[in-house]
Scaffold this motif. Sequence first.
Motif, mmCIF file in Angstrom:
data_model
loop_
_atom_site.group_PDB
_atom_site.id
_atom_site.type_symbol
_atom_site.label_atom_id
_atom_site.label_comp_id
_atom_site.label_asym_id
_atom_site.label_seq_id
_atom_site.Cartn_x
_atom_site.Cartn_y
_atom_site.Cartn_z
ATOM 1 N N GLY A 49 0.814 -1.204 0.000
ATOM 2 C CA GLY A 49 0.000 0.000 0.000
ATOM 3 C C GLY A 49 0.851 1.260 0.000
ATOM 4 N N ALA A 50 0.258 2.335 -0.475
ATOM 5 C CA ALA A 50 0.900 3.650 -0.486
ATOM 6 C C ALA A 50 -0.189 4.707 -0.421
ATOM 7 C CB ALA A 50 1.749 3.837 -1.740
ATOM 8 N N GLY A 51 0.081 5.787 0.303
ATOM 9 C CA GLY A 51 -0.898 6.869 0.408
ATOM 10 C C GLY A 51 -2.201 6.386 1.007
ATOM 11 N N SER A 52 -3.307 6.622 0.289
ATOM 12 C CA SER A 52 -4.632 6.276 0.815
ATOM 13 C C SER A 52 -5.074 4.862 0.454
ATOM 14 C CB SER A 52 -5.666 7.272 0.290
ATOM 15 O OG SER A 52 -5.713 7.236 -1.129
ATOM 16 N N SER A 53 -4.227 4.088 -0.209
ATOM 17 C CA SER A 53 -4.601 2.712 -0.540
ATOM 18 C C SER A 53 -4.437 1.822 0.694
ATOM 19 C CB SER A 53 -3.739 2.182 -1.688
ATOM 20 O OG SER A 53 -2.388 2.128 -1.311
ATOM 21 N N PRO A 54 -5.210 0.721 0.765
ATOM 22 C CA PRO A 54 -5.115 -0.157 1.935
ATOM 23 C C PRO A 54 -3.721 -0.743 2.098
ATOM 24 C CG PRO A 54 -7.086 -0.638 0.660
ATOM 25 C CD PRO A 54 -6.254 0.292 -0.171
ATOM 26 N N ALA A 55 -3.265 -0.825 3.332
ATOM 27 C CA ALA A 55 -1.980 -1.436 3.623
ATOM 28 C C ALA A 55 -2.166 -2.921 3.906
ATOM 29 C CB ALA A 55 -1.329 -0.765 4.828
ATOM 30 N N LEU A 56 -1.143 -3.700 3.574
ATOM 31 C CA LEU A 56 -1.124 -5.140 3.855
ATOM 32 C C LEU A 56 -2.341 -5.845 3.259
ATOM 33 C CD1 LEU A 56 0.119 -5.074 7.564
ATOM 34 C CD2 LEU A 56 1.470 -5.307 5.482
ATOM 35 N N ALA A 57 -2.645 -5.516 2.016
ATOM 36 C CA ALA A 57 -3.770 -6.151 1.327
ATOM 37 C C ALA A 57 -3.293 -7.472 0.726
ATOM 38 C CB ALA A 57 -4.326 -5.239 0.249
ATOM 39 N N LEU A 58 -3.790 -8.565 1.254
ATOM 40 C CA LEU A 58 -3.472 -9.893 0.741
ATOM 41 C C LEU A 58 -4.439 -10.188 -0.396
ATOM 42 C CD1 LEU A 58 -1.658 -12.390 1.255
ATOM 43 C CD2 LEU A 58 -3.446 -13.232 2.790
ATOM 44 N N GLN A 59 -3.897 -10.406 -1.601
ATOM 45 C CA GLN A 59 -4.747 -10.424 -2.795
ATOM 46 C C GLN A 59 -4.529 -11.677 -3.629
ATOM 47 O OE1 GLN A 59 -3.433 -6.701 -4.541
ATOM 48 N NE2 GLN A 59 -5.073 -5.552 -3.533
ATOM 49 N N THR A 60 -5.597 -12.114 -4.306
ATOM 50 C CA THR A 60 -5.520 -13.226 -5.234
ATOM 51 C C THR A 60 -6.612 -13.082 -6.282
ATOM 52 O OG1 THR A 60 -5.454 -15.642 -5.446
ATOM 53 C CG2 THR A 60 -7.070 -14.724 -3.900
ATOM 54 N N ARG A 61 -6.466 -13.862 -7.346
ATOM 55 C CA ARG A 61 -7.535 -13.985 -8.344
ATOM 56 C C ARG A 61 -8.043 -15.422 -8.377
ATOM 57 N NH1 ARG A 61 -6.408 -11.913 -14.068
ATOM 58 N NH2 ARG A 61 -8.633 -12.389 -14.125
ATOM 59 N N TYR A 62 -7.618 -16.206 -7.421
ATOM 60 C CA TYR A 62 -8.019 -17.619 -7.367
ATOM 61 C C TYR A 62 -7.821 -18.298 -8.722
ATOM 62 C CZ TYR A 62 -10.106 -16.725 -2.780
ATOM 63 O OH TYR A 62 -10.313 -16.395 -1.457
ATOM 64 N N GLY A 63 -6.642 -18.048 -9.324
ATOM 65 C CA GLY A 63 -6.327 -18.679 -10.593
ATOM 66 C C GLY A 63 -7.102 -18.143 -11.772
ATOM 67 N N GLY A 64 -7.698 -16.958 -11.632
ATOM 68 C CA GLY A 64 -8.484 -16.366 -12.715
ATOM 69 C C GLY A 64 -9.980 -16.516 -12.519
ATOM 70 N N VAL A 81 -11.794 -14.935 -10.354
ATOM 71 C CA VAL A 81 -12.381 -13.622 -10.072
ATOM 72 C C VAL A 81 -11.440 -12.534 -10.570
ATOM 73 C CG1 VAL A 81 -13.663 -14.432 -8.049
ATOM 74 C CG2 VAL A 81 -11.355 -13.506 -7.755
ATOM 75 N N GLY A 82 -11.976 -11.311 -10.649
ATOM 76 C CA GLY A 82 -11.139 -10.186 -11.015
ATOM 77 C C GLY A 82 -10.124 -9.870 -9.936
ATOM 78 N N LEU A 83 -10.559 -9.878 -8.671
ATOM 79 C CA LEU A 83 -9.659 -9.638 -7.542
ATOM 80 C C LEU A 83 -10.383 -9.980 -6.241
ATOM 81 C CD1 LEU A 83 -6.834 -8.514 -6.760
ATOM 82 C CD2 LEU A 83 -7.968 -6.333 -6.316
ATOM 83 N N ALA A 84 -9.677 -10.663 -5.360
ATOM 84 C CA ALA A 84 -10.145 -10.882 -3.989
ATOM 85 C C ALA A 84 -9.083 -10.323 -3.051
ATOM 86 C CB ALA A 84 -10.372 -12.365 -3.727
ATOM 87 N N SER A 85 -9.512 -9.640 -2.010
ATOM 88 C CA SER A 85 -8.573 -8.947 -1.138
ATOM 89 C C SER A 85 -8.988 -9.099 0.320
ATOM 90 C CB SER A 85 -8.518 -7.459 -1.515
ATOM 91 O OG SER A 85 -7.561 -6.772 -0.752
ATOM 92 N N LEU A 86 -8.005 -9.320 1.191
ATOM 93 C CA LEU A 86 -8.220 -9.393 2.641
ATOM 94 C C LEU A 86 -7.304 -8.367 3.297
ATOM 95 C CD1 LEU A 86 -8.191 -13.285 2.969
ATOM 96 C CD2 LEU A 86 -10.209 -11.815 3.136
ATOM 97 N N VAL A 87 -7.893 -7.474 4.092
ATOM 98 C CA VAL A 87 -7.148 -6.345 4.651
ATOM 99 C C VAL A 87 -7.377 -6.274 6.159
ATOM 100 C CG1 VAL A 87 -6.874 -3.840 4.615
ATOM 101 C CG2 VAL A 87 -7.385 -5.061 2.495
ATOM 102 N N PRO A 88 -6.309 -6.070 6.947
ATOM 103 C CA PRO A 88 -6.492 -5.840 8.387
ATOM 104 C C PRO A 88 -6.889 -4.388 8.655
ATOM 105 C CG PRO A 88 -4.163 -5.811 7.856
ATOM 106 C CD PRO A 88 -4.881 -6.127 6.573
ATOM 107 N N MET A 89 -7.858 -4.223 9.534
ATOM 108 C CA MET A 89 -8.290 -2.880 9.936
ATOM 109 C C MET A 89 -8.159 -2.790 11.459
ATOM 110 S SD MET A 89 -11.866 -0.888 9.115
ATOM 111 C CE MET A 89 -11.509 -0.842 7.363
ATOM 112 N N TRP A 90 -7.372 -1.819 11.902
ATOM 113 C CA TRP A 90 -7.114 -1.648 13.326
ATOM 114 C C TRP A 90 -7.902 -0.459 13.868
ATOM 115 C CZ3 TRP A 90 -3.962 -5.570 14.854
ATOM 116 C CH2 TRP A 90 -3.130 -6.153 13.876
ATOM 117 N N TYR A 91 -8.433 -0.601 15.072
ATOM 118 C CA TYR A 91 -9.135 0.496 15.741
ATOM 119 C C TYR A 91 -8.434 0.752 17.071
ATOM 120 C CZ TYR A 91 -12.850 -0.623 12.420
ATOM 121 O OH TYR A 91 -13.572 -0.864 11.270
ATOM 122 N N THR A 92 -7.847 1.928 17.201
ATOM 123 C CA THR A 92 -7.142 2.261 18.440
ATOM 124 C C THR A 92 -7.111 3.771 18.609
ATOM 125 O OG1 THR A 92 -5.026 2.086 19.622
ATOM 126 C CG2 THR A 92 -4.914 2.187 17.213
ATOM 127 N N GLY A 93 -7.246 4.200 19.846
ATOM 128 C CA GLY A 93 -7.191 5.627 20.138
ATOM 129 C C GLY A 93 -8.269 6.427 19.450
#
Length: 366
Positions: free
Chosen positions: A41-56, A58-70
Motif C-alpha cells: 500500500g501507499a498513500g490512501s490505498s489499503p496497507a497489507l492487502a493480501l490479494q488473489t484472483r483464485y487462478g483467474g 475472479v477479477g480480484l479478492a482482497s483481505l485487509v487488516p483494519m485496526w481500531y485504536t485511540g
Amino acid sequence: MNRLRRWLLDSNQPFALPLAADARLSATDYTDDQAWSLSLGAGSSPALALQTRYGGRVGLASLVPMWYTGGRSVYEAQGYAVQPVITAFTPGYLRVQASINPQLALQAEYWVIDSHTMGVRFTLSNAHTAPVSLRLDIVGQVIAQGKEQRLGVVPVDSSAAALSLGRIGRISPAVLLEDGSAELVEGVLVSPKVGREITIAGRKKIELRWVHAGLRTTTESVAQAAHWLSQDWTPHLRRINQAAAALPNIETGDETLDLILANACAQYVLAFVRPTTSLPHASFVALRGTAVGVSPRGDGADHRREWSGQNPTWAYLAAQGIASIDAGLAQGVVRNYLAVQQPDGWIDWKPGLAGQPRFPVNPAVR
C-alpha cells in the motif's frame, strides 16, 4: 528465522515474488493452485492487502487488516506511524514490519500452508509501560465479473464466526481469526467481517493468527482453517528457515540487483509442483501467480501452455537452475522422462502432471 536475509523493501521497490506453496515443504495441487500477492500500500490505498484472483476465477479478492485504536481506524498505508516494509522473504513465506502508532509495533508473517491454505501471524509489541487496547477486523472484498460479490459470516460455535467469501467457481473460501467473532449490534450483523478485541500489557507482545482456506464447501474451508489454528506453527516455520539456507545469498553491492537475483532463485523453487499419479517426480510450471494454476475442467488436462508439461527446453533451464538448490528436484525432471518411456524406447517430449495426451507417434520417426 535467522537464516533469512534482512531487507527493507517498501512499495516502490521491484518485489514480485508470489506467495505460493513451496513443493519442498508443502502440499501442492496441480489442478487448483491458489497463489497470492501482498500489496504493502501507499498513500490512501489499503496497507497489507493480501490479494488473489483464485487462478483467474475472479477479477480480484482482497483481505485487509483494519485496526481500531485511540478513537481512529488504521487501514490505509498513510495511517500507519511507520508504513509497512518487507524485511524477509523465501519461497512460501513473507515477513513485514510496520508500526500502527508510536506505541504499537507490528510484525506480519505470511505463510503458504498448502495450495489451498494461507496462514497469517500478526505480532504486536507494546513499547510503553501502560497497557493498550485495540480491535482488529479482517475485512474482505471479492470483485467478480466487474461487480462486488456479497460476503457473509457463518457461525463456528456459540461465540466464534468465520468470514465467508461466497461461492467462487468450485470453491467456497473462508477466513477464520483466532478467537474472532462477528460484530453484532442487538443481534444484527453490522458488516461481513471477523474481528476481536485485544489488550496488551506494558512492554509485552501478543500474537494474532488467522487462516484463509479455499476448499469445495464453506464447511470444509472453515474446518481446514480451524485445524491449522489449533496447530503449533513453530516447527513448520523452523523448517522454512532451514530450507532457506539452500538458496544462494548473493551480495553485489547493488541492492536492486541483489533483489532481482534473490527473486530469481526463489522463483526457481516455486516453479516446482509435487508429483501426481501421472508423473512420479515433481515437475515444473513456467509461471506461478494469482491468475494461473486452476484447471477449469478440474483434471489439469486443460491447463494453459505454461502448465501443460515439461518440454525439453524448459526442462534444461529448470533443472540447471534448481540443481544447486535441490538436486533431487533436478534429478526428478530427468526421471519423469524415463518414467514415461515406452517398451520400444520412445519417450514423450513433453510429459505432464495430468497425463496430458501425448503427441501422436510416427513409426517412421522411431
